[in-house]
Design an enzyme around this catalytic site. Structure first.
Site: not given
Ligand code: DCS
Length: 283
Positions: A32, A146, A178, A202
């Site tokens: 996703y 992701k 993270e 990620l």
């Molecule tokens: N790390 C993880 C585990 C994430 O799920 C996300 C974003 C990030 C880092 C940050 O990535 P982005 O800067 O590309 O958003 N998670 C998405 C989510 O599940 N909801 O909002 C963002």
């Protein structure tokens, strides 16, 4: 009621039908993305689409549309729902077949769905900062994908929520990786530290924007992991994601970070980030 993305069409929400044998439902077998919309415009959409295709490739899932077509569909979805500021969520699964771990044959089409949400920027968090808590990172070893499988993240976020915290800072042993749905940064003596973009995190799209902002404001960056102890001793801590942007962390498990207020570098990063936000086209 609004509109949803369903494969290569924009349809009324109620028209979308997902089978109980969908592999996303059965196995979390899919990927996703979440893309921010500012003033009706998609932000860093190309980067999110590129990561979507890259996640798909890593799980050997073929997306039956071109990147351009997907971009166009996302744009149409945002227009159909008249999104001002919010986000688009979209996912693709390995299709619908009787439950079996083995991949279905290539004739089974992937299932793409998406929707939008009106969601104001969390300005109060940007201004005051948030609390966080350490949670052991029990996720798998391919956090660079992701994946729809979010149990590790869900359990960590719930634990944080129950402690009155905004985010769980995940750590493998002593090393901070993270957040449960975000990236984590520390600033110490004028240097910004964040975990290197490997299989343990990620590689956030917001992370890339922040590293660019850091360069632009003269804040040196070291992409290397720091420990929990070092995290607590940072002058400033930050959590970032598509929806969290640049959010200061002012307290971790009861310990104040710096003087317990968002720091100077964080303020500069937020201001630099703001310069990149798309304005309304007819503003
Ligand atoms: N790390 C993880 C585990 C994430 O799920 C996300 C974003 C990030 C880092 C940050 O990535 P982005 O800067 O590309 O958003 N998670 C998405 C989510 O599940 N909801 O909002 C963002």
């Amino acid at each position: 009621m609004g509109y949803s993305l369903w494969n290569d069409r924009i349809v009324a929400d109620g028209e979308v039908v997902i089978d109980k044998e969908d592999r996303g439902y059965q196995f979390g077998d899919g990927i996703y993305e979440v893309v921010k919309v500012y003033n009706g415009q998609l932000f860093t959409a190309q980067e999110h689409i590129d990561r979507f295709y890259s996640s798909a490739e890593k799980i050997k899932l073929t997306i039956p549309y071109s990147k351009d077509k997907l971009h166009q569909l996302l744009h149409q979805l945002v227009e159909a729902n008249e999104v001002g500021t919010g986000h688009v969520y979209f996912q693709i699964t390995r299709g619908t077949t009787p439950r079996n771990h083995i991949f279905p044959d290539a004739t089974v089409p992937a299932v793409l769905t998406g929707n939008t949400k009106e969601n104001p920027r969390p300005i109060e968090n940007f201004e005051k900062g948030v609390k966080a808590t350490f949670v052991e990172d029990i996720r798998w070893l391919r956090c660079d994908i992701k994946s729809l499988n979010l149990l590790g993240a869900v359990l960590a976020k719930q634990e944080a929520h129950e402690k009155g915290c905004y985010e769980a800072i995940l750590h493998r042993g002593e090393k901070v990786t993270e957040g449960s749905s975000s990236n984590i940064y520390g600033i110490k003596d004028g240097v910004l530290y964040t975990h290197q973009a490997d299989n343990f995190i990620l590689n956030g799209i917001t992370r890339a924007v922040i590293l660019k902002c850091a360069e632009e404001i003269g804040l040196p960056v070291k992409e290397e992991a720091f420990t929990k102890v070092q995290a607590l001793e940072m002058d400033e801590l930050i959590v970032s994601s598509t929806t969290s942007e640049v959010t200061p962390i002012v307290e971790v498990d009861g310990t104040a970070i710096g003087n317990g207020q968002p720091g100077e570098w964080t303020r500069k990063l937020q201001a630099q980030f703001d310069t990149k936000i798309p304005q309304a086209i007819n503003a």
